[in-house]
Enzyme design. Structure first.
Site, PDB file in Angstrom:
ATOM      1  N   HIS A   1     -13.852 -10.598  11.089  1.00  0.00           N
ATOM      2  CA  HIS A   1     -13.322  -9.245  11.280  1.00  0.00           C
ATOM      3  C   HIS A   1     -14.169  -8.264  10.492  1.00  0.00           C
ATOM      4  O   HIS A   1     -14.364  -8.415   9.292  1.00  0.00           O
ATOM      5  CB  HIS A   1     -11.863  -9.171  10.818  1.00  0.00           C
ATOM      6  CG  HIS A   1     -10.913  -9.732  11.825  1.00  0.00           C
ATOM      7  ND1 HIS A   1     -10.038  -8.953  12.544  1.00  0.00           N
ATOM      8  CD2 HIS A   1     -10.737 -10.995  12.263  1.00  0.00           C
ATOM      9  CE1 HIS A   1      -9.359  -9.719  13.383  1.00  0.00           C
ATOM     10  NE2 HIS A   1      -9.756 -10.972  13.227  1.00  0.00           N
TER      11      HIS A   1
ATOM     12  N   TYR B   1      -2.588  -2.361   9.537  1.00  0.00           N
ATOM     13  CA  TYR B   1      -1.680  -2.166   8.402  1.00  0.00           C
ATOM     14  C   TYR B   1      -1.005  -0.811   8.609  1.00  0.00           C
ATOM     15  O   TYR B   1      -1.696   0.215   8.629  1.00  0.00           O
ATOM     16  CB  TYR B   1      -2.458  -2.137   7.080  1.00  0.00           C
ATOM     17  CG  TYR B   1      -2.982  -3.474   6.620  1.00  0.00           C
ATOM     18  CD1 TYR B   1      -4.139  -4.030   7.162  1.00  0.00           C
ATOM     19  CD2 TYR B   1      -2.336  -4.182   5.596  1.00  0.00           C
ATOM     20  CE1 TYR B   1      -4.636  -5.237   6.713  1.00  0.00           C
ATOM     21  CE2 TYR B   1      -2.834  -5.402   5.137  1.00  0.00           C
ATOM     22  CZ  TYR B   1      -3.978  -5.931   5.709  1.00  0.00           C
ATOM     23  OH  TYR B   1      -4.469  -7.134   5.257  1.00  0.00           O
TER      24      TYR B   1
ATOM     25  N   PRO C   1       1.247 -10.146  -0.763  1.00  0.00           N
ATOM     26  CA  PRO C   1       0.254 -10.478   0.274  1.00  0.00           C
ATOM     27  C   PRO C   1      -0.460  -9.279   0.896  1.00  0.00           C
ATOM     28  O   PRO C   1      -1.358  -9.471   1.713  1.00  0.00           O
ATOM     29  CB  PRO C   1       1.085 -11.207   1.340  1.00  0.00           C
ATOM     30  CG  PRO C   1       2.480 -10.734   1.138  1.00  0.00           C
ATOM     31  CD  PRO C   1       2.624 -10.414  -0.314  1.00  0.00           C
TER      32      PRO C   1
ATOM     33  N   LYS D   1      -5.156 -11.381  -0.993  1.00  0.00           N
ATOM     34  CA  LYS D   1      -6.012 -11.873  -2.078  1.00  0.00           C
ATOM     35  C   LYS D   1      -5.639 -13.265  -2.607  1.00  0.00           C
ATOM     36  O   LYS D   1      -6.430 -13.875  -3.326  1.00  0.00           O
ATOM     37  CB  LYS D   1      -5.982 -10.890  -3.255  1.00  0.00           C
ATOM     38  CG  LYS D   1      -6.797  -9.636  -3.007  1.00  0.00           C
ATOM     39  CD  LYS D   1      -8.285  -9.915  -3.142  1.00  0.00           C
ATOM     40  CE  LYS D   1      -9.158  -8.777  -2.711  1.00  0.00           C
ATOM     41  NZ  LYS D   1      -9.965  -9.038  -1.527  1.00  0.00           N
TER      42      LYS D   1
ATOM     43  N   TYR E   1     -11.178  -5.019  -0.488  1.00  0.00           N
ATOM     44  CA  TYR E   1     -10.642  -5.935   0.530  1.00  0.00           C
ATOM     45  C   TYR E   1     -11.613  -7.085   0.794  1.00  0.00           C
ATOM     46  O   TYR E   1     -11.204  -8.220   0.973  1.00  0.00           O
ATOM     47  CB  TYR E   1     -10.383  -5.162   1.827  1.00  0.00           C
ATOM     48  CG  TYR E   1      -9.489  -5.873   2.819  1.00  0.00           C
ATOM     49  CD1 TYR E   1      -8.115  -5.627   2.840  1.00  0.00           C
ATOM     50  CD2 TYR E   1      -9.997  -6.790   3.728  1.00  0.00           C
ATOM     51  CE1 TYR E   1      -7.286  -6.273   3.758  1.00  0.00           C
ATOM     52  CE2 TYR E   1      -9.183  -7.444   4.648  1.00  0.00           C
ATOM     53  CZ  TYR E   1      -7.830  -7.176   4.645  1.00  0.00           C
ATOM     54  OH  TYR E   1      -6.998  -7.827   5.542  1.00  0.00           O
TER      55      TYR E   1
END
Ligand code: PHB
Length: 395
Positions: A78, A205, A297, A301, A389
């Site tokens: 991704h 998100y 979550p 990580k 991220y």
């Protein structure tokens, strides 16, 4: 004193999840012997759904150590995520922002691959073995007692014990007087696995007036999604129709975005917590992964941190055994904690920015939207999120 019949090994690893198995794998590659003790069965771990995002360096660790055949073929690279708020999508392109990507490959698959690699290499991994007590941690011969799958008691004496036994770690609880840092959240995640097509190319998100939602994926035909819920939520109260309606209203917007739906295969409520134990060492006991720290979550990580811990610890123990150099083991806790606190910050920041606490006042709801607006209108802001991220190198 250890019983005369005690087994001995160099490193006793408590916990056979990804952290414990990867450590044992790394140690074997350095010629260091270990025994892994895991209370659950292989099947129990294999079928427990966990998060699914691997940083590039986690994929590299699997690749460089010969555990990569499936992550390379089944993992889904991704190049970014979609931050959705006020009913609008804001794509972040990690490749463009920081030249990195992540790979969607579920934690249970990492476990399957590592367990297979250990079995292939003749590793000593004992599923169904429950550790009941640790002793002599401040001596050079720490030991543990455990019960095997048939209920018989055993004792193992080692040079070092590594606690990689997850967030309810017995190893961590065996030590008094350390500093624990923790915070709790007034919400949890309702997670589903559904037989449906992908709703979008990247993970979404979402911050919405009805609370957070995450649209993730597992394959072309199975999807993973989550929505913020009460920690006491009972999955039995949620019919398929109710779940889809709730997810849909959280992602809804003027662009008419609609989720692809289908039969729901699994529903679970996932607890939300942030926790760090300092230091990660007590005498000859070292903690790694969730045993030493837990993150919510939202930043994906957990597994990445666990793998980063054991990469560091594996190298440190190899230096100790192979070169007689104890400095890397002595430095392990401080070094691992630097990354752990970065991840704690990132995970709680993402959580606060994207969730709506049940008692949130109108000001704080608007403030979070202001934050998202600031972030997504600034290349520097997006770069910062992308950097966190996709992960930091071990320093
Ligand atoms: C998942 O696919 O399970 C997943 C992905 C990203 C997260 C958390 C969970 O932040």
């Amino acid at each position: 004193m250890p019983a005369a019949s005690a087994e001995t090994t160099q490193v006793a690893v408590v916990g056979g999840g990804p952290a414990g198995l990867m450590l044992s794998h790394l140690l074997a590659r350095a010629g260091v012997e270990s025994i892994v003790l895991e209370a659950r069965t292989h099947e129990e771990i294999r079928t427990t759904h966990r998060a699914g995002i691997l940083e590039d360096q986690a994929v590299r660790l699997l690749t460089e150590t010969g555990v990569d055949s499936r992550v390379r073929s089944l993992g889904d690279e991704h190049a970014g995520i979609d931050l959705r708020f006020a009913g609008e999508s804001h794509p972040l392109d990690f490749r463009e922002l920081v030249g990195a990507t992540v790979t969607l490959y579920p934690q249970n698959e990492v476990f399957v691959d590592l367990a297979a690699a250990r079995a292939r290499d003749g590793g000593d991994v004992r599923f169904g073995w429950t550790v009941t007590a640790l002793a002599d941690l401040e001596t050079e011969r720490p030991r543990l007692t455990c019960t095997d799958a048939e209920g018989a008691e055993h004792e193992i004496v080692a040079d070092v014990i590594v606690g990689a036994d997850g967030s309810r770690s017995l190893c961590r609880r065996a030590v008094d007087g350390a500093q624990d840092y923790r915070t709790s959240y007034p919400f949890a995640w309702f997670g589903i696995l559904a037989e449906a097509e992908k709703s979008a190319a990247e993970l979404i998100y979402t911050n919405s007036p009805h609370g957070f939602a995450l649209i993730s994926q597992r394959s072309e035909t199975v999807q993973r999604m989550y929505f913020q819920c009460d920690p006491e939520e009972d999955v039995a109260d949620w019919s398929e129709d109710r779940i889809w309606a709730e997810l849909q209203r959280r992602v809804a917007g003027a662009d008419g975005f609609e989720l692809a739906t289908g039969p729901i295969l699994e529903k679970t409520v996932l607890p939300f917590r942030s926790f760090v134990r300092e230091p990660l060492r007590h005498g000859r006991l070292l903690l790694a992964g969730d045993a030493g720290h837990t993150v919510p979550p939202t930043g994906a990580k957990g597994l990445n941190l666990a793998l980063a811990d054991v990469a560091l610890l594996g190298e440190a123990l190899a230096a100790w055994y192979v070169d007689g150099d104890a400095r890397p083991v002595d430095a392990y806790s401080d070094q691992a904690l630097r990354r752990i606190w970065r991840a704690q910050h990132f995970s709680s920041w993402m959580t606060a920015m994207l969730h709506t606490p049940p008692d949130a006042d109108p000001f704080s709801i608007r403030r979070a939207l202001g934050e998202l607006e600031t972030l997504t209108s600034s290349p520097g802001g997006m770069q910062h999120l992308a950097e966190c991220y996709t992960g930091w190198p071990n320093t």
